[in-house]
Each structure stands twice: as structure tokens, then as C-alpha cells.
Enzyme design. Structure first.
Site, short mmCIF file in Angstrom:
data_model
loop_
_atom_site.label_atom_id
_atom_site.label_comp_id
_atom_site.label_asym_id
_atom_site.label_seq_id
_atom_site.Cartn_x
_atom_site.Cartn_y
_atom_site.Cartn_z
N LYS A 109 0.82 -1.22 0.00
CA LYS A 109 0.00 0.00 0.00
C LYS A 109 0.85 1.27 0.00
CE LYS A 109 -1.01 -0.21 4.92
NZ LYS A 109 0.09 0.67 5.35
N ARG A 160 -6.70 2.71 11.52
CA ARG A 160 -6.41 1.30 11.69
C ARG A 160 -7.25 0.67 12.79
NH1 ARG A 160 -0.57 1.70 9.77
NH2 ARG A 160 0.20 -0.42 9.62
N ARG A 169 11.66 -9.42 2.44
CA ARG A 169 12.07 -8.04 2.73
C ARG A 169 12.98 -8.00 3.98
NH1 ARG A 169 7.57 -3.50 3.95
NH2 ARG A 169 7.73 -4.26 6.07
N ARG A 210 15.18 -4.47 9.15
CA ARG A 210 14.34 -3.64 10.03
C ARG A 210 14.07 -4.36 11.35
NH1 ARG A 210 9.34 -1.03 6.72
NH2 ARG A 210 8.27 -1.89 8.53
N ARG A 228 2.10 -8.92 13.49
CA ARG A 228 1.52 -7.76 12.80
C ARG A 228 0.31 -8.17 11.95
NH1 ARG A 228 5.11 -4.82 9.21
NH2 ARG A 228 4.14 -2.86 9.71
P1 AMP Z 1 3.26 1.02 8.47
O1 AMP Z 1 4.50 1.53 7.82
O2 AMP Z 1 2.01 1.68 7.98
O3 AMP Z 1 3.17 -0.48 8.43
O4 AMP Z 1 3.38 1.41 10.04
C1 AMP Z 1 4.48 0.99 10.82
C2 AMP Z 1 4.09 0.96 12.28
O5 AMP Z 1 3.70 2.28 12.73
C3 AMP Z 1 2.89 0.08 12.63
O6 AMP Z 1 3.24 -1.27 12.78
C4 AMP Z 1 2.42 0.73 13.93
O7 AMP Z 1 3.27 0.35 15.01
C5 AMP Z 1 2.63 2.21 13.67
N1 AMP Z 1 1.43 2.80 13.04
C6 AMP Z 1 1.29 3.29 11.78
N2 AMP Z 1 0.04 3.75 11.57
C7 AMP Z 1 -0.64 3.55 12.73
C8 AMP Z 1 -1.97 3.81 13.15
N3 AMP Z 1 -2.89 4.33 12.31
N4 AMP Z 1 -2.30 3.47 14.41
C9 AMP Z 1 -1.41 2.94 15.25
N5 AMP Z 1 -0.16 2.65 14.93
C10 AMP Z 1 0.25 2.95 13.67
#
Ligand code: AMP
Length: 187
Positions: free
Chosen positions: A13, A88, A127, A133, A144
Site C-alpha cells: 500500500k 487502523r 524483505r 528492520r 503484525r
Molecule cells: P506502516 O508503515 O504503515 O506499516 O506502520 C508501521 C508501524 O507504525 C505500525 O506497525 C504501527 O506500530 C505504527 N502505526 C502506523 N500507523 C498507525 C496507526 N494508524 N495506528 C497505530 N499505529 C500505527
């Protein structure tokens, strides 16, 4: 364009959101990116978020909601935005509704990338080999996915019931998926 892009971790995404925002001249707002840059700069927000992110947990709603509210009120976002990785949780859906109402704005659509779990775990393990990471161990990757299924998957029904959902098959190379998105969007 005022769109959300949704999809489980590893669905691509982020990549598609960047492309879509560029094509549409919209602000790309990724909560994950904002958290990661705050972690890199060791801001107070970054220090709060880091432990949750490393464990594959969501950052608490009150922290995330306040951050999104500030970002959506900036000039570029008032014109057009692609929100990537937010909301989320059901609480974040309510909060986003009230933020947009306060700004006199509303969503035009919710793009959902559909990819099955086996495919995703395979992609993420690959990845992990290259990126190193901290949130990319197999245990965290699986966790996750489980958090997504429990907390975020129910949002797809909420937006479906509002008639906003556009589902696109997320399996294939980046260009193929971009093309499908382009075709699926209202014009
Ligand atoms: P992403 O790159 O979108 O997968 O986000 C990486 C991490 O950031 C996630 O695994 C969460 O720990 C945190 N995160 C990102 N967006 C949110 C959200 N809307 N609510 C809570 N945690 C978030």
C-alpha cells in the site's frame, strides 16, 4: 481526491499510495512514515512510538489521532490527500470522521488492496532478509498480521457499508497493480 488506502502489512500500500498521490497531485500522508522519521530524529513522539512499532503493536490511538489531526489541517492536505495506514482501529475511524467534519471535508473513497496471508508472509520474510528492520523478525511479522486481522480488517466492512470501498487485487508486480487501481477509480 480525499482517499484512504488500506491493506494488510506487506500488501504494497505504501508504494501504491506514493504513486497515486503523485498522479492525483494529492498529499501522501503515511502514519508509518511519520512515526519512522520521528524515531530516527528521537523526538518525544518517536520515543513514545518506537517500542510499540518494534513489537509489531499499534501506537496508542490518542498519540496517533493527534498527529493525524495536525497533518490534515496543513494547506496541501486541505486540497487533496491519500491517507496511508490510518485509520487502523474503529476508534480512529470515529476520530477521522470528526476531524474531517471540523475541517468541512469528507472522504471520496477507500481503496483496499487484497492479498492473501501466505503471499504476504512470504513477501515480508524476503524483505526482512534485505532490510534488517527491527520489526521484521518472523515472530513480529506474524504478530503484525494477527493485529491487522483483529483490529483493522473490520474497518473494511464499515467503509463497505458506507458505499466508499473500492477493492483491488494486490497480487502482481507494482505496475500491474497500479494499472488496476487506475481502472478501478471513479473518474
Ligand atoms: P506502516 O508503515 O504503515 O506499516 O506502520 C508501521 C508501524 O507504525 C505500525 O506497525 C504501527 O506500530 C505504527 N502505526 C502506523 N500507523 C498507525 C496507526 N494508524 N495506528 C497505530 N499505529 C500505527
Amino acid at each position: 481526491m480525499r482517499f484512504l488506502i488500506m491493506g494488510p502489512p506487506g500488501a504494497g500500500k505504501g508504494t501504491q499510495a506514493v504513486r497515486l498521490a503523485e498522479r492525483a497531485g494529492a498529499a501522501h500522508i503515511s502514519t508509518g512514515d511519520i512515526f519512522r522519521s520521528n524515531v530516527a530524529e528521537q523526538t518525544e513522539l518517536g520515543k513514545t512510538a518506537q517500542g510499540f512499532m518494534d513489537a509489531g503493536e499499534y501506537v496508542p490511538d490518542e498519540v496517533t489521532n493527534a498527529m493525524v489531526k495536525d497533518r490534515l489541517a496543513q494547506d496541501d492536505a486541505l486540497k487533496a490527500f491519500i491517507l496511508d495506514g490510518y485509520p487502523r482501529t474503529l476508534d480512529q475511524v470515529d476520530k477521522l470522521d470528526s476531524i474531517l467534519e471540523e475541517l468541512g471535508s469528507e472522504l471520496n473513497g477507500v481503496l483496499s488492496l487484497v492479498v492473501n496471508k501466505e503471499e504476504l508472509i512470504g513477501r515480508l520474510l524476503k524483505r526482512a532478509e534485505t532490510s534488517g528492520r527491527a520489526d521484521d523478525t518472523e515472530e513480529v511479522i506474524r504478530h503484525r498480521q494477527d493485529v491487522y486481522t483483529a483490529e483493522t480488517a473490520p474497518l473494511i466492512k464499515v467503509y463497505g457499508d458506507r458505499g466508499l470501498l473500492i477493492e483491488v487485487d494486490g497480487i502482481g508486480d507494482v505496475d500491474e497493480v497500479s494499472e488496476r487501481i487506475e481502472k478501478a477509480l471513479p473518474r
